[in-house]
Motif scaffolding. Structure first.
Motif, mmCIF file in Angstrom:
data_model
loop_
_atom_site.group_PDB
_atom_site.id
_atom_site.type_symbol
_atom_site.label_atom_id
_atom_site.label_comp_id
_atom_site.label_asym_id
_atom_site.label_seq_id
_atom_site.Cartn_x
_atom_site.Cartn_y
_atom_site.Cartn_z
ATOM 1 N N ALA A 170 0.829 -1.203 0.000
ATOM 2 C CA ALA A 170 0.000 0.000 0.000
ATOM 3 C C ALA A 170 0.866 1.257 0.000
ATOM 4 O O ALA A 170 0.553 2.244 -0.676
ATOM 5 C CB ALA A 170 -0.926 -0.003 1.212
ATOM 6 N N LYS A 171 1.978 1.242 0.733
ATOM 7 C CA LYS A 171 2.885 2.387 0.756
ATOM 8 C C LYS A 171 3.464 2.630 -0.635
ATOM 9 O O LYS A 171 3.542 3.764 -1.092
ATOM 10 C CB LYS A 171 4.012 2.156 1.759
ATOM 11 N N ILE A 218 -5.415 1.575 8.788
ATOM 12 C CA ILE A 218 -4.872 2.765 9.461
ATOM 13 C C ILE A 218 -4.050 2.353 10.680
ATOM 14 O O ILE A 218 -2.943 2.852 10.892
ATOM 15 C CB ILE A 218 -5.995 3.739 9.874
ATOM 16 N N ARG A 219 -4.593 1.447 11.482
ATOM 17 C CA ARG A 219 -3.885 0.976 12.682
ATOM 18 C C ARG A 219 -2.542 0.348 12.330
ATOM 19 O O ARG A 219 -1.513 0.653 12.936
ATOM 20 C CB ARG A 219 -4.746 -0.046 13.430
ATOM 21 N N LEU A 220 -2.543 -0.540 11.347
ATOM 22 C CA LEU A 220 -1.311 -1.225 10.962
ATOM 23 C C LEU A 220 -0.308 -0.264 10.318
ATOM 24 O O LEU A 220 0.894 -0.340 10.584
ATOM 25 C CB LEU A 220 -1.619 -2.373 9.994
ATOM 26 N N PHE A 221 -0.796 0.638 9.488
ATOM 27 C CA PHE A 221 0.096 1.600 8.831
ATOM 28 C C PHE A 221 0.782 2.470 9.880
ATOM 29 O O PHE A 221 1.984 2.707 9.815
ATOM 30 C CB PHE A 221 -0.698 2.465 7.851
ATOM 31 N N ARG A 222 0.010 2.916 10.851
ATOM 32 C CA ARG A 222 0.581 3.748 11.918
ATOM 33 C C ARG A 222 1.610 2.960 12.730
ATOM 34 O O ARG A 222 2.649 3.494 13.110
ATOM 35 C CB ARG A 222 -0.504 4.275 12.831
ATOM 36 N N LYS A 223 1.336 1.688 12.972
ATOM 37 C CA LYS A 223 2.294 0.848 13.686
ATOM 38 C C LYS A 223 3.601 0.717 12.924
ATOM 39 O O LYS A 223 4.676 0.766 13.502
ATOM 40 C CB LYS A 223 1.708 -0.555 13.900
ATOM 41 N N TYR A 273 4.753 2.708 10.245
ATOM 42 C CA TYR A 273 5.409 3.929 9.779
ATOM 43 C C TYR A 273 5.318 5.114 10.743
ATOM 44 O O TYR A 273 5.879 6.168 10.456
ATOM 45 C CB TYR A 273 4.864 4.329 8.406
ATOM 46 N N GLY A 274 4.612 4.966 11.835
ATOM 47 C CA GLY A 274 4.564 6.031 12.826
ATOM 48 C C GLY A 274 3.689 7.211 12.466
ATOM 49 O O GLY A 274 3.719 8.243 13.129
ATOM 50 N N ARG A 275 2.893 7.079 11.417
ATOM 51 C CA ARG A 275 1.953 8.133 11.006
ATOM 52 C C ARG A 275 0.812 7.486 10.237
ATOM 53 O O ARG A 275 0.938 6.362 9.778
ATOM 54 C CB ARG A 275 2.646 9.198 10.159
#
Length: 133
Positions: free
Chosen positions: A28-29, A57-62, A64-66
């Motif tokens: 996704a990134k 959203i939860r996993l992406f934040r975990k 990449y920190g944002r």
């Protein structure tokens, strides 16, 4: 397996996503990176990762920190900084990177760089004189 190894594995399971989920987030990134100027939204990106929006959203934040939105905005502003240096106008950059309005773009650019796009262009065009000693 020692007690310590069991505790490390337990913490890892609690705080880090599974390997297949990380692969989906990375995919996704890469999708975000390759579509900076396209009008994509969270649903499209989450679909690309084959995850629900909220879990994505939860996993992406975990990982990449944002949030995905913060990451995408940051990447668009990095690209905008390059375009400003290349001499494009603020309006052209705003529309090329699909920002919602010129005012929004200028505000975000200033927040990110500390300068308006015009001031940043002038700053980057200014070359300090070299002194030969």
């Amino acid at each position: 397996m020692t007690f310590y190894e069991q505790q490390v594995l337990s913490i890892r399971k609690q705080h880090f996503p599974q390997a297949y989920q990380v692969r989906r987030i990375v995919k996704a990134k890469r999708f975000i990176d390759s579509n900076l100027s396209a009008p994509i939204n969270l649903s499209v990106i989450a679909h690309e990762a084959s995850l629900s929006k909220f879990h994505f959203i939860r996993l992406f934040r975990k990982c990449y920190g944002r949030t995905p939105h913060q990451y995408r905005t940051e990447q668009r502003l990095i690209k905008a900084r390059e375009l400003v240096k290349s001499g494009l106008s603020t309006t052209e950059i705003c529309y090329a990177l699909n920002f919602s309005s010129i005012t929004t773009f200028i505000g975000l650019f200033k927040k990110y760089t500390g300068f308006t796009p015009t001031a940043y262009a002038q700053k980057s065009n200014f070359e300090e004189p070299s002194f030969d000693i």
